[in-house]
Design a protein around this motif. Sequence first.
Motif, short mmCIF file in Angstrom:
data_model
loop_
_atom_site.label_atom_id
_atom_site.label_comp_id
_atom_site.label_asym_id
_atom_site.label_seq_id
_atom_site.Cartn_x
_atom_site.Cartn_y
_atom_site.Cartn_z
N ALA A 1 38.87 99.14 81.68
CA ALA A 1 38.81 97.75 82.14
C ALA A 1 38.49 96.81 80.98
CB ALA A 1 37.80 97.60 83.26
N GLY A 2 37.59 97.22 80.10
CA GLY A 2 37.26 96.41 78.93
C GLY A 2 38.44 96.24 77.99
N LEU A 3 39.24 97.30 77.86
CA LEU A 3 40.45 97.21 77.02
C LEU A 3 41.48 96.27 77.63
CD1 LEU A 3 40.93 100.90 75.86
CD2 LEU A 3 40.32 98.95 74.46
N ARG A 4 41.65 96.34 78.94
CA ARG A 4 42.61 95.43 79.60
C ARG A 4 42.18 93.97 79.42
NH1 ARG A 4 42.64 99.51 83.48
NH2 ARG A 4 41.12 98.38 84.74
N ASP A 5 40.89 93.70 79.58
CA ASP A 5 40.38 92.34 79.39
C ASP A 5 40.61 91.88 77.94
OD1 ASP A 5 38.81 89.94 80.10
OD2 ASP A 5 37.38 90.81 78.66
N ALA A 6 40.34 92.76 76.98
CA ALA A 6 40.53 92.42 75.57
C ALA A 6 42.00 92.16 75.27
CB ALA A 6 40.00 93.54 74.67
N PHE A 7 42.91 92.96 75.86
CA PHE A 7 44.33 92.73 75.63
C PHE A 7 44.75 91.38 76.22
CE2 PHE A 7 48.78 92.78 76.90
CZ PHE A 7 49.37 92.95 75.65
N ASP A 8 44.23 91.03 77.39
CA ASP A 8 44.55 89.73 77.99
C ASP A 8 44.12 88.58 77.07
OD1 ASP A 8 45.62 91.00 80.18
OD2 ASP A 8 43.89 90.64 81.49
N ARG A 9 42.92 88.69 76.49
CA ARG A 9 42.44 87.66 75.57
C ARG A 9 43.29 87.61 74.30
NH1 ARG A 9 37.53 88.47 73.55
NH2 ARG A 9 37.36 90.61 74.24
N LEU A 10 43.67 88.79 73.81
CA LEU A 10 44.52 88.88 72.63
C LEU A 10 45.88 88.23 72.89
CD1 LEU A 10 44.67 90.48 69.77
CD2 LEU A 10 46.00 92.10 71.09
#
Length: 165
Positions: free
Chosen positions: A92-101
């Motif tokens: 979930a943290g990776l998905r959030d980081a990708f969205d911000r990226l």
Amino acid sequence: MTLDQVRERMAEFLRGQDIDAVCAWPEEARVRRDHVAAAVSLRACQGGPGGFQDYLGERYNEAAGRWEELYGKRVKLTFGLDLYAPKGCGAAGLRDAFDRLAQALSREGPEGLKVKELSCGAVRFEEGMGLFCCPVEAVCEGCVYAVAEEGGAFLEVIVRGDGRI
């Protein structure tokens, strides 16, 4: 500008967008993070013609008070922006980081580069590192060009991505 400098420019841009980013293969020891971080690498660099015999035209340099000739090529750079996260952040943290990226790169991108494609692979857990990993690639376009004075001596080499010279 070297390819290492282009890679560092991307990492600096991401840090300016509140995304923790480091260049892959740093010279110093890696610091273990308790949050998601992007490892920036340059996976490919392709060049193509920019104009007739690489001549792009002239521009007037007001500061120097003279005309300068421009020579160069179009380049396509493929960056690896792989995301890594400790177990506590999870997928979930990776998905959030990708969205911000993705949001940061869709707004503007690093100076001199225009983002054309962004892709994200499947999240996996790397046992050896104890980290979740998500491969990310960004394909950017720009121009590498050199500025020459009237006599033909090159003055500087510049990377630009917005099509303006």
